[in-house]
Enzyme design. Structure first.
Site, PDB file in Angstrom:
ATOM      1  N   GLU A   1       2.384   3.176 -12.681  1.00  7.96           N
ATOM      2  CA  GLU A   1       0.950   3.113 -12.959  1.00  7.96           C
ATOM      3  C   GLU A   1       0.457   4.470 -13.474  1.00  7.96           C
ATOM      4  O   GLU A   1      -0.316   4.540 -14.426  1.00  7.96           O
ATOM      5  CB  GLU A   1       0.191   2.736 -11.684  1.00  7.96           C
ATOM      6  CG  GLU A   1       0.474   1.327 -11.200  1.00  7.96           C
ATOM      7  CD  GLU A   1      -0.075   1.065  -9.810  1.00  7.96           C
ATOM      8  OE1 GLU A   1      -0.479  -0.080  -9.554  1.00  7.96           O
ATOM      9  OE2 GLU A   1      -0.092   1.989  -8.979  1.00  7.96           O
TER      10      GLU A   1
ATOM     11  N   ILE B   1       1.601  -9.260  -0.405  1.00  8.07           N
ATOM     12  CA  ILE B   1       1.253 -10.667  -0.170  1.00  8.07           C
ATOM     13  C   ILE B   1       1.985 -11.534  -1.190  1.00  8.07           C
ATOM     14  O   ILE B   1       1.859 -11.328  -2.398  1.00  8.07           O
ATOM     15  CB  ILE B   1      -0.266 -10.880  -0.270  1.00  8.07           C
ATOM     16  CG1 ILE B   1      -0.998  -9.979   0.739  1.00  8.07           C
ATOM     17  CG2 ILE B   1      -0.619 -12.346  -0.047  1.00  8.07           C
ATOM     18  CD1 ILE B   1      -0.623 -10.210   2.183  1.00  8.07           C
TER      19      ILE B   1
ATOM     20  N   MET C   1      -2.632  -2.833  -1.414  1.00  9.12           N
ATOM     21  CA  MET C   1      -2.179  -2.125  -0.218  1.00  9.12           C
ATOM     22  C   MET C   1      -2.819  -0.744  -0.046  1.00  9.12           C
ATOM     23  O   MET C   1      -2.423  -0.010   0.862  1.00  9.12           O
ATOM     24  CB  MET C   1      -0.650  -1.995  -0.246  1.00  9.12           C
ATOM     25  CG  MET C   1       0.079  -3.314  -0.212  1.00  9.12           C
ATOM     26  SD  MET C   1       1.880  -3.155  -0.369  1.00  9.12           S
ATOM     27  CE  MET C   1       2.312  -2.258   1.113  1.00  9.12           C
ATOM     28  N   GLU C   2      -3.791  -0.395  -0.894  1.00  8.93           N
ATOM     29  CA  GLU C   2      -4.346   0.959  -0.834  1.00  8.93           C
ATOM     30  C   GLU C   2      -5.866   1.064  -0.876  1.00  8.93           C
ATOM     31  O   GLU C   2      -6.445   2.012  -0.338  1.00  8.93           O
ATOM     32  CB  GLU C   2      -3.793   1.819  -1.991  1.00  8.93           C
ATOM     33  CG  GLU C   2      -2.302   2.015  -2.011  1.00  8.93           C
ATOM     34  CD  GLU C   2      -1.565   0.856  -2.677  1.00  8.93           C
ATOM     35  OE1 GLU C   2      -0.391   0.637  -2.326  1.00  8.93           O
ATOM     36  OE2 GLU C   2      -2.183   0.176  -3.533  1.00  8.93           O
TER      37      GLU C   2
ATOM     38  N   ASP D   1       0.080 -10.569 -10.402  1.00  6.04           N
ATOM     39  CA  ASP D   1       0.773 -11.745  -9.877  1.00  6.04           C
ATOM     40  C   ASP D   1      -0.228 -12.555  -9.071  1.00  6.04           C
ATOM     41  O   ASP D   1      -1.301 -12.065  -8.712  1.00  6.04           O
ATOM     42  CB  ASP D   1       1.960 -11.324  -8.993  1.00  6.04           C
ATOM     43  CG  ASP D   1       1.520 -10.455  -7.818  1.00  6.04           C
ATOM     44  OD1 ASP D   1       1.492 -10.958  -6.689  1.00  6.04           O
ATOM     45  OD2 ASP D   1       1.193  -9.266  -8.027  1.00  6.04           O
TER      46      ASP D   1
END
Length: 225
Positions: free
Chosen positions: A12, A147, A168-169, A192
Site C-alpha cells: 500500500e 474477516i 484491522m487498523e 474483497d
C-alpha cells in the site's frame, strides 16, 4: 499543512509513494517514511503495520514526533455489502471485536465513545471532489482478524447493521487521534467481499490491478485542502 498518510502494508505504501512530489526516504523515531509534497502541502507517508497494536503504537510515535495537522489512513478493506473496487470514505469508525463486559456497549473501549468521528471537513470535501459513483460514505469496523466468512460478517452486522467495510487498523488509529485531538480520516478501497465467493483469492488477485482509485482520491483531497 503537515499531513501524515498511513498504510498498513508495504504494497500500500508503494502506491502512496506514486502520488508524492519531490519525495525522499527519511527515518523518524525508528520509522522509515517518505517525505514529499502534494501541491503546497507537506506530506509524510509511512507504514503503521497490520493490526490494532501496530497501528496504535506507530500512530502515537509519529504524532509525538511529526505533530501532523491531519492524518489520513488509506489502503484496502473487506467489503460488507459494497462491491470490490468501491472506495469508502469513513464517516464513523468502530471496533468490531471489543466488549468490556456487562453494562457496556459492544464495540466500545472503556472510557471512549462507541464511534470515532473523522474530520467533517474532509468528509464534506470528499463529497465535493468524489464524482465517481463507486465512492461511498459510511461506517468502517476494525478488529484483529482477517474477516473471510459470511458468518463473521453477519456477527459484525448483528452489532453494526450499517457497516460497509472491515479492516484491522482504522479504529485503533482513530482512537489514538481522538486521544491526541488530531483530525483524521480513513479512505479505503474494497479489495474483497467476505462471504461472497473466495475472498482470500479475491484479495490476492486485487493487487494485480493495483488499487489506484483510493490513492487518487487521497491526492485529490489533499490538492483541494
Amino acid at each position: 499543512m503537515k499531513i501524515l498518510i498511513l498504510a498498513a502494508m508495504d504494497k500500500e505504501l508503494q502506491l502512496i509513494k506514486n502520488i508524492l512530489e519531490n519525495s525522499e526516504e527519511i527515518n523518524i523515531n525508528g520509522i522509515s517514511l517518505e517525505h514529499g509534497q502534494i501541491k503546497t502541502q507537506e506530506i509524510y507517508a509511512g507504514k503503521c503495520g497490520i493490526g490494532k497494536v501496530n497501528a496504535a503504537v506507530n500512530t502515537y510515535r509519529l504524532i509525538d514526533t511529526i505533530h501532523p495537522d491531519l492524518i489520513i489512513n488509506s489502503g484496502v478493506a473487506g467489503g460488507a455489502g459494497i462491491p470490490i473496487g468501491s472506495v469508502l470514505v469513513a464517516d464513523r469508525v468502530a471496533y468490531d471485536d471489543v466488549w468490556c463486559g456487562p453494562g457496556t456497549n459492544y464495540g466500545e473501549a472503556d472510557g471512549f465513545p462507541l464511534f470515532f468521528i473523522p474530520s467533517h471537513g474532509i468528509i464534506d470535501l470528499a463529497k465535493k471532489v468524489a464524482k465517481d459513483k463507486s465512492v461511498k460514505f459510511g461506517l468502517i469496523c476494525s478488529g484483529d482478524k482477517f474477516i473471510s466468512t459470511h458468518e463473521e460478517i453477519q456477527f459484525i452486522r448483528s452489532h453494526f447493521p450499517d457497516v460497509l467495510a472491515v479492516d484491522m487498523e482504522s479504529a485503533a488509529i482513530a482512537q489514538v487521534c481522538y486521544l491526541s485531538s488530531t483530525p483524521f480520516n480513513i479512505v479505503r478501497v474494497v479489495s474483497d467481499t467476505p462471504g461472497e465467493g473466495e475472498n482470500i483469492t479475491q484479495y490476492k488477485n486485487f493487487w494485480n490491478e493495483a488499487p489506484q482509485k483510493t490513492f487518487g482520491l487521497v491526492k485529490e483531497l489533499i490538492e483541494n485542502l
